[in-house]
Design a protein around this motif. Structure first.
Motif, PDB file in Angstrom:
ATOM      1  N   MET A   1       0.846  -1.184   0.000  1.00  0.00           N
ATOM      2  CA  MET A   1       0.000   0.000   0.000  1.00  0.00           C
ATOM      3  C   MET A   1       0.889   1.243   0.000  1.00  0.00           C
ATOM      4  N   GLY A   2       0.631   2.168  -0.925  1.00  0.00           N
ATOM      5  CA  GLY A   2       1.455   3.355  -1.064  1.00  0.00           C
ATOM      6  C   GLY A   2       1.077   4.458  -0.086  1.00  0.00           C
ATOM      7  N   PRO A   3       1.779   5.585  -0.193  1.00  0.00           N
ATOM      8  CA  PRO A   3       1.556   6.682   0.755  1.00  0.00           C
ATOM      9  C   PRO A   3       0.147   7.285   0.701  1.00  0.00           C
ATOM     10  N   VAL A   4      -0.469   7.284  -0.487  1.00  0.00           N
ATOM     11  CA  VAL A   4      -1.817   7.859  -0.583  1.00  0.00           C
ATOM     12  C   VAL A   4      -2.825   7.019   0.194  1.00  0.00           C
ATOM     13  N   LEU A   5      -2.835   5.709  -0.093  1.00  0.00           N
ATOM     14  CA  LEU A   5      -3.791   4.829   0.595  1.00  0.00           C
ATOM     15  C   LEU A   5      -3.453   4.698   2.077  1.00  0.00           C
ATOM     16  N   ASN A   6      -2.146   4.671   2.387  1.00  0.00           N
ATOM     17  CA  ASN A   6      -1.761   4.660   3.803  1.00  0.00           C
ATOM     18  C   ASN A   6      -2.261   5.911   4.513  1.00  0.00           C
ATOM     19  N   GLY A   7      -2.124   7.051   3.838  1.00  0.00           N
ATOM     20  CA  GLY A   7      -2.592   8.303   4.401  1.00  0.00           C
ATOM     21  C   GLY A   7      -4.098   8.307   4.612  1.00  0.00           C
ATOM     22  N   LEU A   8      -4.817   7.745   3.639  1.00  0.00           N
ATOM     23  CA  LEU A   8      -6.277   7.672   3.762  1.00  0.00           C
ATOM     24  C   LEU A   8      -6.698   6.747   4.901  1.00  0.00           C
ATOM     25  N   MET A   9      -5.945   5.657   5.089  1.00  0.00           N
ATOM     26  CA  MET A   9      -6.259   4.758   6.197  1.00  0.00           C
ATOM     27  C   MET A   9      -6.040   5.447   7.541  1.00  0.00           C
ATOM     28  N   LYS A  10      -4.940   6.190   7.644  1.00  0.00           N
ATOM     29  CA  LYS A  10      -4.690   6.942   8.875  1.00  0.00           C
ATOM     30  C   LYS A  10      -5.785   7.981   9.094  1.00  0.00           C
ATOM     31  N   LEU A  11      -6.149   8.650   8.001  1.00  0.00           N
ATOM     32  CA  LEU A  11      -7.189   9.669   8.091  1.00  0.00           C
ATOM     33  C   LEU A  11      -8.520   9.046   8.520  1.00  0.00           C
ATOM     34  N   GLN A  12      -8.794   7.837   8.014  1.00  0.00           N
ATOM     35  CA  GLN A  12     -10.030   7.147   8.389  1.00  0.00           C
ATOM     36  C   GLN A  12     -10.062   6.848   9.891  1.00  0.00           C
TER      37      GLN A  12
ATOM     38  N   VAL B   1      -7.154  15.606  -4.803  1.00  0.00           N
ATOM     39  CA  VAL B   1      -8.251  14.803  -5.374  1.00  0.00           C
ATOM     40  C   VAL B   1      -8.629  13.631  -4.463  1.00  0.00           C
ATOM     41  N   PRO B   2      -7.651  12.818  -3.999  1.00  0.00           N
ATOM     42  CA  PRO B   2      -8.027  11.739  -3.070  1.00  0.00           C
ATOM     43  C   PRO B   2      -8.692  12.257  -1.795  1.00  0.00           C
ATOM     44  N   LEU B   3      -8.204  13.406  -1.300  1.00  0.00           N
ATOM     45  CA  LEU B   3      -8.795  13.980  -0.077  1.00  0.00           C
ATOM     46  C   LEU B   3     -10.232  14.405  -0.318  1.00  0.00           C
ATOM     47  N   GLU B   4     -10.495  15.024  -1.456  1.00  0.00           N
ATOM     48  CA  GLU B   4     -11.867  15.432  -1.786  1.00  0.00           C
ATOM     49  C   GLU B   4     -12.770  14.215  -1.914  1.00  0.00           C
ATOM     50  N   THR B   5     -12.243  13.148  -2.523  1.00  0.00           N
ATOM     51  CA  THR B   5     -13.023  11.913  -2.663  1.00  0.00           C
ATOM     52  C   THR B   5     -13.349  11.341  -1.282  1.00  0.00           C
ATOM     53  N   PHE B   6     -12.341  11.318  -0.422  1.00  0.00           N
ATOM     54  CA  PHE B   6     -12.539  10.821   0.949  1.00  0.00           C
ATOM     55  C   PHE B   6     -13.654  11.601   1.636  1.00  0.00           C
ATOM     56  N   ASN B   7     -13.595  12.916   1.555  1.00  0.00           N
ATOM     57  CA  ASN B   7     -14.584  13.757   2.244  1.00  0.00           C
ATOM     58  C   ASN B   7     -15.994  13.515   1.710  1.00  0.00           C
TER      59      ASN B   7
ATOM     60  N   ILE C   1     -12.132  17.187  20.715  1.00  0.00           N
ATOM     61  CA  ILE C   1     -12.410  17.388  19.286  1.00  0.00           C
ATOM     62  C   ILE C   1     -11.360  18.297  18.661  1.00  0.00           C
ATOM     63  N   ASP C   2     -11.006  19.368  19.368  1.00  0.00           N
ATOM     64  CA  ASP C   2      -9.994  20.299  18.842  1.00  0.00           C
ATOM     65  C   ASP C   2      -8.659  19.600  18.633  1.00  0.00           C
ATOM     66  N   THR C   3      -8.292  18.741  19.590  1.00  0.00           N
ATOM     67  CA  THR C   3      -7.017  18.011  19.490  1.00  0.00           C
ATOM     68  C   THR C   3      -7.040  17.034  18.311  1.00  0.00           C
ATOM     69  N   ILE C   4      -8.126  16.293  18.202  1.00  0.00           N
ATOM     70  CA  ILE C   4      -8.239  15.313  17.113  1.00  0.00           C
ATOM     71  C   ILE C   4      -8.323  16.020  15.764  1.00  0.00           C
ATOM     72  N   GLN C   5      -9.001  17.154  15.726  1.00  0.00           N
ATOM     73  CA  GLN C   5      -9.115  17.909  14.477  1.00  0.00           C
ATOM     74  C   GLN C   5      -7.738  18.358  13.974  1.00  0.00           C
ATOM     75  N   LYS C   6      -6.866  18.760  14.895  1.00  0.00           N
ATOM     76  CA  LYS C   6      -5.505  19.151  14.513  1.00  0.00           C
ATOM     77  C   LYS C   6      -4.765  17.965  13.900  1.00  0.00           C
ATOM     78  N   GLU C   7      -4.961  16.797  14.519  1.00  0.00           N
ATOM     79  CA  GLU C   7      -4.341  15.572  13.992  1.00  0.00           C
ATOM     80  C   GLU C   7      -4.882  15.263  12.600  1.00  0.00           C
ATOM     81  N   TRP C   8      -6.180  15.439  12.437  1.00  0.00           N
ATOM     82  CA  TRP C   8      -6.831  15.199  11.136  1.00  0.00           C
ATOM     83  C   TRP C   8      -6.246  16.143  10.081  1.00  0.00           C
ATOM     84  N   ASP C   9      -6.136  17.415  10.449  1.00  0.00           N
ATOM     85  CA  ASP C   9      -5.620  18.418   9.509  1.00  0.00           C
ATOM     86  C   ASP C   9      -4.179  18.114   9.094  1.00  0.00           C
ATOM     87  N   GLU C  10      -3.376  17.652  10.054  1.00  0.00           N
ATOM     88  CA  GLU C  10      -1.981  17.331   9.753  1.00  0.00           C
ATOM     89  C   GLU C  10      -1.876  16.180   8.753  1.00  0.00           C
ATOM     90  N   ILE C  11      -2.666  15.138   8.976  1.00  0.00           N
ATOM     91  CA  ILE C  11      -2.652  14.002   8.052  1.00  0.00           C
ATOM     92  C   ILE C  11      -3.198  14.416   6.691  1.00  0.00           C
TER      93      ILE C  11
END
Length: 242
Positions: A1-12, A174-180, A157-167
């Protein structure tokens, strides 16, 4: 799994935590609203019961006036009865007197029933007032508890949101928009594993079949592959691959 899908999994994973905390915050605030609605419903019930009681009192007063008028009529009939000059006149007056008395007895019974209804309604009003006072105390405590929890959940929520934004910053646009978009459709559950059933594959979100070529693409490319049925973003669990 590459960085994009890994990133999406972390974001999930972070998305799941973020929505869980937001759900707690929402429930916390909803508890206050529920208590407020309970009080509002009780107040409406109280007003309705008061109006019903007032209408019953109006009926009772009307019957009391009618009884008073009839008692005056009975008094006049008795006077006339004593001064009747013929048996025929006496008999007619006596019949009228007895009829009026019988009617009065029915009206008195109706008045007694109305009086009972009034007493019952007034008792119910007192009970509703008691419930309102109890609910107000509960509401006050719920508000205090809610204020403390809201502060706690909001900080989380504020703490987790910062983590979300960083990832999210590490994921292409495009992948991020699809995820959202998919996350909004499925209450945050945008990414799901492909499940391997001894060589046949299914989506872990909707459990419908996934073509083998899609799985091969997931194993060889770092591209977004979506379930043909539910459109969730698919990832292959390489750790559990057969």
């Amino acid at each position: 799994m590459g960085p994009v899908l890994n990133g999406l999994m972390k974001l999930q994973s972070v998305e799941n935590r973020l929505r869980a905390e937001k759900a707690k915050l929402s429930r916390c605030r909803r508890n206050v609203i529920i208590q407020e609605n309970l009080i509002r419903n009780l107040q409406n019930a109280l007003e309705a019961k008061k109006e019903e009681t007032q209408l019953t009192k109006v009926q009772f007063d009307r019957l009391e006036l009618e009884l008073k008028s009839r008692e005056e009529t009975i008094a006049k009939l008795r006077t006339s009865l004593n001064s009747a000059k013929t048996n025929k006149e006496y008999a007619a007056l006596l019949t009228q007197l007895n009829t009026t008395k019988a009617d009065n007895s029915k009206i008195e019974s109706q008045s007694l029933e109305l009086l009972k209804d009034i007493e019952t309604d007034e008792t119910e009003c007192k009970e509703i007032l008691k419930q309102i006072e109890e609910q107000k105390q509960t509401l006050e405590q719920t508000r205090k508890d809610s204020e403390a929890l809201v502060e706690k959940y909001q900080a989380s929520i504020d703490t987790i949101q910062k983590e979300w934004d960083e990832i999210a910053q590490s994921i292409p646009k495009v992948p991020l928009e699809t995820f959202n978009r998919v996350a909004e459709t499925y209450d945050g559950l945008a990414v799901t594993y492909v499940e391997d059933h001894d060589g046949s594959y299914s989506c872990g979100g909707c459990f419908m079949g996934v073509p083998a070529e899609s799985v091969n693409m997931l194993l060889t490319r770092d591209d977004i592959i979506r379930c043909p049925n539910c459109t969730r973003i698919l990832v292959f669990d390489e750790a559990n691959a057969s």
